[in-house]
Design a protein around this motif. Structure first.
Motif, PDB file in Angstrom:
ATOM      1  N   ILE A 214       0.841  -1.208   0.000  1.00  0.00           N
ATOM      2  CA  ILE A 214       0.000   0.000   0.000  1.00  0.00           C
ATOM      3  C   ILE A 214       0.872   1.252   0.000  1.00  0.00           C
ATOM      4  CG2 ILE A 214      -1.630   1.325   1.393  1.00  0.00           C
ATOM      5  CD1 ILE A 214      -2.922  -1.342   2.166  1.00  0.00           C
ATOM      6  N   THR A 215       1.931   1.251   0.794  1.00  0.00           N
ATOM      7  CA  THR A 215       2.844   2.399   0.835  1.00  0.00           C
ATOM      8  C   THR A 215       3.498   2.629  -0.521  1.00  0.00           C
ATOM      9  OG1 THR A 215       3.298   1.894   3.149  1.00  0.00           O
ATOM     10  CG2 THR A 215       4.796   3.403   2.054  1.00  0.00           C
ATOM     11  N   LEU A 216       3.945   1.554  -1.164  1.00  0.00           N
ATOM     12  CA  LEU A 216       4.547   1.680  -2.488  1.00  0.00           C
ATOM     13  C   LEU A 216       3.539   2.212  -3.513  1.00  0.00           C
ATOM     14  CD1 LEU A 216       6.765  -1.523  -2.746  1.00  0.00           C
ATOM     15  CD2 LEU A 216       7.518   0.843  -2.670  1.00  0.00           C
ATOM     16  N   ILE A 217       2.322   1.744  -3.448  1.00  0.00           N
ATOM     17  CA  ILE A 217       1.294   2.202  -4.386  1.00  0.00           C
ATOM     18  C   ILE A 217       0.997   3.680  -4.180  1.00  0.00           C
ATOM     19  CG2 ILE A 217      -1.170   1.993  -4.942  1.00  0.00           C
ATOM     20  CD1 ILE A 217      -0.879  -1.028  -4.515  1.00  0.00           C
ATOM     21  N   ILE A 218       0.895   4.107  -2.942  1.00  0.00           N
ATOM     22  CA  ILE A 218       0.602   5.517  -2.662  1.00  0.00           C
ATOM     23  C   ILE A 218       1.727   6.411  -3.168  1.00  0.00           C
ATOM     24  CG2 ILE A 218       0.381   7.213  -0.802  1.00  0.00           C
ATOM     25  CD1 ILE A 218      -1.237   5.099   0.735  1.00  0.00           C
ATOM     26  N   PHE A 219       2.968   6.081  -2.830  1.00  0.00           N
ATOM     27  CA  PHE A 219       4.078   6.927  -3.247  1.00  0.00           C
ATOM     28  C   PHE A 219       4.303   6.892  -4.756  1.00  0.00           C
ATOM     29  CE2 PHE A 219       5.396   6.732   1.278  1.00  0.00           C
ATOM     30  CZ  PHE A 219       5.414   8.096   1.491  1.00  0.00           C
ATOM     31  N   SER A 220       4.107   5.742  -5.382  1.00  0.00           N
ATOM     32  CA  SER A 220       4.263   5.697  -6.831  1.00  0.00           C
ATOM     33  C   SER A 220       3.144   6.463  -7.526  1.00  0.00           C
ATOM     34  CB  SER A 220       4.324   4.251  -7.324  1.00  0.00           C
ATOM     35  OG  SER A 220       3.122   3.573  -7.025  1.00  0.00           O
ATOM     36  N   SER A 221       1.946   6.465  -6.963  1.00  0.00           N
ATOM     37  CA  SER A 221       0.851   7.255  -7.543  1.00  0.00           C
ATOM     38  C   SER A 221       1.144   8.745  -7.438  1.00  0.00           C
ATOM     39  CB  SER A 221      -0.462   6.944  -6.834  1.00  0.00           C
ATOM     40  OG  SER A 221      -0.803   5.604  -6.996  1.00  0.00           O
ATOM     41  N   ILE A 222       1.625   9.173  -6.291  1.00  0.00           N
ATOM     42  CA  ILE A 222       1.978  10.587  -6.115  1.00  0.00           C
ATOM     43  C   ILE A 222       3.095  10.968  -7.083  1.00  0.00           C
ATOM     44  CG2 ILE A 222       3.013  12.247  -4.509  1.00  0.00           C
ATOM     45  CD1 ILE A 222       1.500  10.775  -2.263  1.00  0.00           C
TER      46      ILE A 222
ATOM     47  N   ILE B  33       2.794  13.790 -10.213  1.00  0.00           N
ATOM     48  CA  ILE B  33       3.718  14.926 -10.285  1.00  0.00           C
ATOM     49  C   ILE B  33       4.547  14.859 -11.563  1.00  0.00           C
ATOM     50  CG2 ILE B  33       5.747  15.974  -9.198  1.00  0.00           C
ATOM     51  CD1 ILE B  33       4.500  15.239  -6.494  1.00  0.00           C
ATOM     52  N   PHE B  34       5.047  13.663 -11.915  1.00  0.00           N
ATOM     53  CA  PHE B  34       5.843  13.515 -13.124  1.00  0.00           C
ATOM     54  C   PHE B  34       5.033  13.849 -14.369  1.00  0.00           C
ATOM     55  CE2 PHE B  34       7.400  10.944 -16.671  1.00  0.00           C
ATOM     56  CZ  PHE B  34       8.698  11.415 -16.751  1.00  0.00           C
TER      57      PHE B  34
ATOM     58  N   PHE C 140       2.388  15.795 -14.555  1.00  0.00           N
ATOM     59  CA  PHE C 140       2.120  17.231 -14.558  1.00  0.00           C
ATOM     60  C   PHE C 140       3.325  18.010 -15.073  1.00  0.00           C
ATOM     61  CE2 PHE C 140       2.598  21.278 -12.241  1.00  0.00           C
ATOM     62  CZ  PHE C 140       1.525  21.963 -12.787  1.00  0.00           C
ATOM     63  N   LEU C 141       4.502  17.701 -14.543  1.00  0.00           N
ATOM     64  CA  LEU C 141       5.702  18.442 -14.932  1.00  0.00           C
ATOM     65  C   LEU C 141       6.098  18.179 -16.385  1.00  0.00           C
ATOM     66  CD1 LEU C 141       7.870  18.143 -11.700  1.00  0.00           C
ATOM     67  CD2 LEU C 141       6.579  20.115 -12.521  1.00  0.00           C
ATOM     68  N   SER C 142       6.003  16.943 -16.832  1.00  0.00           N
ATOM     69  CA  SER C 142       6.387  16.658 -18.217  1.00  0.00           C
ATOM     70  C   SER C 142       5.391  17.271 -19.198  1.00  0.00           C
ATOM     71  CB  SER C 142       6.514  15.153 -18.436  1.00  0.00           C
ATOM     72  OG  SER C 142       5.272  14.517 -18.265  1.00  0.00           O
ATOM     73  N   THR C 143       4.104  17.249 -18.873  1.00  0.00           N
ATOM     74  CA  THR C 143       3.105  17.870 -19.745  1.00  0.00           C
ATOM     75  C   THR C 143       3.302  19.377 -19.801  1.00  0.00           C
ATOM     76  OG1 THR C 143       1.549  16.132 -19.143  1.00  0.00           O
ATOM     77  CG2 THR C 143       0.637  18.090 -20.168  1.00  0.00           C
ATOM     78  N   ARG C 144       3.591  19.986 -18.660  1.00  0.00           N
ATOM     79  CA  ARG C 144       3.831  21.426 -18.632  1.00  0.00           C
ATOM     80  C   ARG C 144       5.060  21.784 -19.455  1.00  0.00           C
ATOM     81  NH1 ARG C 144       5.332  24.569 -13.183  1.00  0.00           N
ATOM     82  NH2 ARG C 144       7.227  23.417 -13.577  1.00  0.00           N
ATOM     83  N   ASN C 145       6.101  20.966 -19.356  1.00  0.00           N
ATOM     84  CA  ASN C 145       7.315  21.213 -20.120  1.00  0.00           C
ATOM     85  C   ASN C 145       7.041  21.110 -21.625  1.00  0.00           C
ATOM     86  OD1 ASN C 145      10.042  21.693 -20.600  1.00  0.00           O
ATOM     87  ND2 ASN C 145      10.488  19.495 -20.645  1.00  0.00           N
ATOM     88  N   LYS C 146       6.306  20.073 -22.045  1.00  0.00           N
ATOM     89  CA  LYS C 146       5.979  19.910 -23.468  1.00  0.00           C
ATOM     90  C   LYS C 146       5.130  21.071 -23.974  1.00  0.00           C
ATOM     91  CE  LYS C 146       6.186  14.888 -23.408  1.00  0.00           C
ATOM     92  NZ  LYS C 146       5.401  13.647 -23.456  1.00  0.00           N
ATOM     93  N   GLU C 147       4.203  21.525 -23.162  1.00  0.00           N
ATOM     94  CA  GLU C 147       3.354  22.650 -23.554  1.00  0.00           C
ATOM     95  C   GLU C 147       4.185  23.924 -23.729  1.00  0.00           C
ATOM     96  OE1 GLU C 147      -0.575  25.032 -21.839  1.00  0.00           O
ATOM     97  OE2 GLU C 147       0.458  23.553 -20.597  1.00  0.00           O
ATOM     98  N   ARG C 148       5.084  24.157 -22.811  1.00  0.00           N
ATOM     99  CA  ARG C 148       5.936  25.347 -22.909  1.00  0.00           C
ATOM    100  C   ARG C 148       6.856  25.283 -24.124  1.00  0.00           C
ATOM    101  NH1 ARG C 148       7.669  27.183 -16.816  1.00  0.00           N
ATOM    102  NH2 ARG C 148       5.544  27.583 -16.110  1.00  0.00           N
TER     103      ARG C 148
END
Length: 113
Positions: A7-15, A19-20, A22-30
């Motif tokens: 459960i801990t691994l699933i939670i942290f990998s989901s977070i 985040i990854f 969001f950041l990669s999409t924002r970078n591609k958009e820019r």
């Protein structure tokens, strides 16, 4: 034991995944906007909050929640149901603390300009 680790691994990998993405999409958009000739100042148009304003928001929220707990305890001793007394007072006074923080930040912004 294995379930907690899983459960801990699933939670942290989901977070991490959110985040990854969001950041990669924002970078591609820019990058796409820059390739099409958009001005780079477009990315810096948002209002930035200072560290002091963030601390002020957090402090007033904490003060509001603390007052909410105290008032909830008084209502609980007065005969109101415990869950209703604490929950409602925490949300009401926390919201009041955030409203006060909003007006103080607006006043500080006006003084800076």
């Amino acid at each position: 034991m294995a379930e907690t680790i899983l459960i801990t691994l699933i939670i942290f990998s989901s977070i991490f995944g959110v985040i990854f993405t969001f950041l990669s999409t924002r970078n591609k958009e820019r990058l796409a906007l820059i390739e099409n000739g958009a001005d780079a100042k477009l990315f810096n148009s948002g209002k930035k909050y200072s560290f002091g304003q963030f601390i002020l928001n957090l402090a007033l929220l904490a003060i509001g929640v603390g007052i909410g707990v105290l008032v909830g305890a008084m209502f609980n001793n007065g005969g109101m149901d415990e869950g209703v007394a604490f929950t409602s007072c925490i949300f009401i006074f926390g919201g009041i603390g955030l409203m006060v923080s909003f007006f103080l930040n607006r006043k500080l912004d006006k003084e800076d300009n």
